[in-house]
Scaffold this motif. Sequence first.
Motif, PDB file in Angstrom:
ATOM      1  N   ALA A  63       0.825  -1.211   0.000  1.00 23.47           N
ATOM      2  CA  ALA A  63       0.000   0.000   0.000  1.00 23.47           C
ATOM      3  C   ALA A  63       0.859   1.261   0.000  1.00 23.47           C
ATOM      4  O   ALA A  63       0.611   2.197  -0.762  1.00 23.47           O
ATOM      5  CB  ALA A  63      -0.930  -0.005   1.211  1.00 23.47           C
ATOM      6  N   VAL A  64       1.881   1.282   0.827  1.00 20.95           N
ATOM      7  CA  VAL A  64       2.760   2.454   0.899  1.00 20.95           C
ATOM      8  C   VAL A  64       3.540   2.621  -0.403  1.00 20.95           C
ATOM      9  O   VAL A  64       3.657   3.731  -0.939  1.00 20.95           O
ATOM     10  CB  VAL A  64       3.715   2.345   2.109  1.00 20.95           C
ATOM     11  N   GLY A  65       4.057   1.526  -0.935  1.00 22.75           N
ATOM     12  CA  GLY A  65       4.817   1.600  -2.181  1.00 22.75           C
ATOM     13  C   GLY A  65       3.979   2.049  -3.352  1.00 22.75           C
ATOM     14  O   GLY A  65       4.406   2.883  -4.161  1.00 22.75           O
ATOM     15  N   SER A  66       2.761   1.530  -3.466  1.00 22.06           N
ATOM     16  CA  SER A  66       1.909   1.941  -4.583  1.00 22.06           C
ATOM     17  C   SER A  66       1.439   3.372  -4.428  1.00 22.06           C
ATOM     18  O   SER A  66       1.323   4.103  -5.423  1.00 22.06           O
ATOM     19  CB  SER A  66       0.717   0.997  -4.721  1.00 22.06           C
ATOM     20  N   CYS A  67       1.196   3.805  -3.198  1.00 23.48           N
ATOM     21  CA  CYS A  67       0.812   5.199  -2.970  1.00 23.48           C
ATOM     22  C   CYS A  67       1.959   6.136  -3.327  1.00 23.48           C
ATOM     23  O   CYS A  67       1.752   7.170  -3.981  1.00 23.48           O
ATOM     24  CB  CYS A  67       0.389   5.381  -1.519  1.00 23.48           C
ATOM     25  N   LEU A  68       3.157   5.791  -2.916  1.00 26.79           N
ATOM     26  CA  LEU A  68       4.329   6.600  -3.247  1.00 26.79           C
ATOM     27  C   LEU A  68       4.564   6.632  -4.754  1.00 26.79           C
ATOM     28  O   LEU A  68       4.850   7.692  -5.327  1.00 26.79           O
ATOM     29  CB  LEU A  68       5.551   6.036  -2.521  1.00 26.79           C
ATOM     30  N   PHE A  69       4.416   5.502  -5.403  1.00 23.94           N
ATOM     31  CA  PHE A  69       4.589   5.418  -6.850  1.00 23.94           C
ATOM     32  C   PHE A  69       3.554   6.273  -7.578  1.00 23.94           C
ATOM     33  O   PHE A  69       3.886   7.034  -8.493  1.00 23.94           O
ATOM     34  CB  PHE A  69       4.491   3.955  -7.288  1.00 23.94           C
ATOM     35  N   LEU A  70       2.298   6.169  -7.172  1.00 25.85           N
ATOM     36  CA  LEU A  70       1.231   6.900  -7.842  1.00 25.85           C
ATOM     37  C   LEU A  70       1.352   8.402  -7.618  1.00 25.85           C
ATOM     38  O   LEU A  70       1.250   9.192  -8.565  1.00 25.85           O
ATOM     39  CB  LEU A  70      -0.126   6.404  -7.362  1.00 25.85           C
ATOM     40  N   CYS A  71       1.606   8.808  -6.388  1.00 26.84           N
ATOM     41  CA  CYS A  71       1.713  10.241  -6.095  1.00 26.84           C
ATOM     42  C   CYS A  71       2.924  10.876  -6.779  1.00 26.84           C
ATOM     43  O   CYS A  71       2.822  11.969  -7.335  1.00 26.84           O
ATOM     44  CB  CYS A  71       1.774  10.474  -4.594  1.00 26.84           C
ATOM     45  N   SER A  72       4.049  10.190  -6.764  1.00 31.50           N
ATOM     46  CA  SER A  72       5.223  10.756  -7.422  1.00 31.50           C
ATOM     47  C   SER A  72       5.065  10.746  -8.935  1.00 31.50           C
ATOM     48  O   SER A  72       5.523  11.668  -9.620  1.00 31.50           O
ATOM     49  CB  SER A  72       6.489  10.015  -7.014  1.00 31.50           C
ATOM     50  N   GLY A  73       4.376   9.752  -9.483  1.00 31.69           N
ATOM     51  CA  GLY A  73       4.106   9.729 -10.912  1.00 31.69           C
ATOM     52  C   GLY A  73       3.203  10.871 -11.336  1.00 31.69           C
ATOM     53  O   GLY A  73       3.428  11.507 -12.375  1.00 31.69           O
ATOM     54  N   LEU A  74       2.190  11.145 -10.540  1.00 29.63           N
ATOM     55  CA  LEU A  74       1.319  12.284 -10.843  1.00 29.63           C
ATOM     56  C   LEU A  74       2.083  13.602 -10.760  1.00 29.63           C
ATOM     57  O   LEU A  74       1.871  14.512 -11.574  1.00 29.63           O
ATOM     58  CB  LEU A  74       0.123  12.311  -9.884  1.00 29.63           C
ATOM     59  N   GLU A  75       2.970  13.693  -9.797  1.00 26.97           N
ATOM     60  CA  GLU A  75       3.749  14.921  -9.645  1.00 26.97           C
ATOM     61  C   GLU A  75       4.744  15.094 -10.795  1.00 26.97           C
ATOM     62  O   GLU A  75       4.996  16.215 -11.247  1.00 26.97           O
ATOM     63  CB  GLU A  75       4.471  14.910  -8.309  1.00 26.97           C
ATOM     64  N   ILE A  76       5.292  14.000 -11.296  1.00 31.59           N
ATOM     65  CA  ILE A  76       6.206  14.079 -12.437  1.00 31.59           C
ATOM     66  C   ILE A  76       5.459  14.555 -13.680  1.00 31.59           C
ATOM     67  O   ILE A  76       5.984  15.328 -14.475  1.00 31.59           O
ATOM     68  CB  ILE A  76       6.883  12.715 -12.675  1.00 31.59           C
ATOM     69  N   PHE A  77       4.221  14.135 -13.831  1.00 30.01           N
ATOM     70  CA  PHE A  77       3.447  14.533 -14.999  1.00 30.01           C
ATOM     71  C   PHE A  77       2.811  15.904 -14.876  1.00 30.01           C
ATOM     72  O   PHE A  77       1.973  16.275 -15.693  1.00 30.01           O
ATOM     73  CB  PHE A  77       2.383  13.490 -15.319  1.00 30.01           C
ATOM     74  N   GLY A  78       3.179  16.667 -13.868  1.00 27.98           N
ATOM     75  CA  GLY A  78       2.784  18.063 -13.812  1.00 27.98           C
ATOM     76  C   GLY A  78       1.778  18.451 -12.759  1.00 27.98           C
ATOM     77  O   GLY A  78       1.427  19.627 -12.667  1.00 27.98           O
ATOM     78  N   PHE A  79       1.293  17.513 -11.977  1.00 26.69           N
ATOM     79  CA  PHE A  79       0.380  17.877 -10.908  1.00 26.69           C
ATOM     80  C   PHE A  79       1.158  18.573  -9.797  1.00 26.69           C
ATOM     81  O   PHE A  79       2.272  18.163  -9.477  1.00 26.69           O
ATOM     82  CB  PHE A  79      -0.288  16.634 -10.315  1.00 26.69           C
ATOM     83  N   PRO A  80       0.584  19.589  -9.184  1.00 21.80           N
ATOM     84  CA  PRO A  80       1.234  20.152  -7.991  1.00 21.80           C
ATOM     85  C   PRO A  80       1.248  19.111  -6.858  1.00 21.80           C
ATOM     86  O   PRO A  80       0.448  18.171  -6.859  1.00 21.80           O
ATOM     87  CB  PRO A  80       0.344  21.341  -7.614  1.00 21.80           C
ATOM     88  N   ALA A  84      -1.431  16.157  -6.286  1.00 19.69           N
ATOM     89  CA  ALA A  84      -0.991  14.774  -6.491  1.00 19.69           C
ATOM     90  C   ALA A  84      -1.320  13.919  -5.267  1.00 19.69           C
ATOM     91  O   ALA A  84      -1.768  12.776  -5.404  1.00 19.69           O
ATOM     92  CB  ALA A  84       0.504  14.735  -6.782  1.00 19.69           C
ATOM     93  N   LEU A  85      -1.108  14.462  -4.080  1.00 19.43           N
ATOM     94  CA  LEU A  85      -1.466  13.730  -2.860  1.00 19.43           C
ATOM     95  C   LEU A  85      -2.974  13.618  -2.697  1.00 19.43           C
ATOM     96  O   LEU A  85      -3.482  12.586  -2.248  1.00 19.43           O
ATOM     97  CB  LEU A  85      -0.860  14.414  -1.637  1.00 19.43           C
ATOM     98  N   THR A  86      -3.703  14.665  -3.067  1.00 19.89           N
ATOM     99  CA  THR A  86      -5.159  14.654  -2.943  1.00 19.89           C
ATOM    100  C   THR A  86      -5.789  13.624  -3.872  1.00 19.89           C
ATOM    101  O   THR A  86      -6.789  13.008  -3.524  1.00 19.89           O
ATOM    102  CB  THR A  86      -5.728  16.054  -3.256  1.00 19.89           C
ATOM    103  N   VAL A  87      -5.217  13.418  -5.029  1.00 13.39           N
ATOM    104  CA  VAL A  87      -5.737  12.427  -5.972  1.00 13.39           C
ATOM    105  C   VAL A  87      -5.149  11.043  -5.684  1.00 13.39           C
ATOM    106  O   VAL A  87      -5.868  10.040  -5.689  1.00 13.39           O
ATOM    107  CB  VAL A  87      -5.432  12.860  -7.423  1.00 13.39           C
ATOM    108  N   GLY A  88      -3.858  10.972  -5.425  1.00  7.84           N
ATOM    109  CA  GLY A  88      -3.173   9.690  -5.285  1.00  7.84           C
ATOM    110  C   GLY A  88      -3.525   8.917  -4.030  1.00  7.84           C
ATOM    111  O   GLY A  88      -3.682   7.692  -4.075  1.00  7.84           O
ATOM    112  N   LEU A  89      -3.626   9.602  -2.899  1.00  6.45           N
ATOM    113  CA  LEU A  89      -3.928   8.908  -1.639  1.00  6.45           C
ATOM    114  C   LEU A  89      -5.286   8.212  -1.648  1.00  6.45           C
ATOM    115  O   LEU A  89      -5.361   7.027  -1.319  1.00  6.45           O
ATOM    116  CB  LEU A  89      -3.831   9.882  -0.464  1.00  6.45           C
ATOM    117  N   PRO A  90      -6.378   8.896  -2.005  1.00  5.27           N
ATOM    118  CA  PRO A  90      -7.666   8.172  -2.000  1.00  5.27           C
ATOM    119  C   PRO A  90      -7.722   7.022  -3.002  1.00  5.27           C
ATOM    120  O   PRO A  90      -8.287   5.963  -2.701  1.00  5.27           O
ATOM    121  CB  PRO A  90      -8.697   9.244  -2.366  1.00  5.27           C
TER     122      PRO A  90
END
Length: 124
Positions: A63-80, A84-90
Motif C-alpha cells: 500500500a505504501v509503495g503503490s501510494c508513493l509510486f502513484l503520487c510521485s508519478g502524478l507529480e512528475i506529470f505536472g500535478f502540484p 498529487a497527494l489529494t488524488v493519489g492517496l484516496p
Amino acid sequence: MYYFPEQPPYLLLPIGFFIALTSGLALSGTIKLVVQKWQISDEQNPQNVSSWRALIVPFLGIAVGSCLFLCSGLEIFGFPSFLALTVGLPISLLTCLLVWYQLGSMLDFVKTRGMKSLDLDSFS
C-alpha cells in the motif's frame, strides 16, 4: 500560468515501485506459507489471528509503495504536490482496501472449501 515543478520526484518513482514489488513478493511467500500451514494442521477457524497478522506487514508495504509510486508519478506529470497527494492517496487507499477485502474473502473461501475449489483449469 503553467506549473513546472523545480525538482520532480524522479527518485521516488522507482523507490515506490521497489517497495511495492518487494512487499508483493513477501506477501506471496507469506500467503503460500499460511496456506501450507492450513493444509498441514487442517484447522477450521477462518478467523485465525496469527495468519492475518502475518499478512498485514507485507500488505501495508504494498500500500505504501503503490501510494508513493502513484503520487510521485502524478507529480512528475505536472500535478502540484498537494493535488498529487489529494488524488493519489484516496485512489491507492481505496484500491488497497478493496484488494484486502478480496484477499480475505478468497482466503476464507479456500479455508472452507479447500484449494481444489480454486482450480480454474478444470472449467475449460
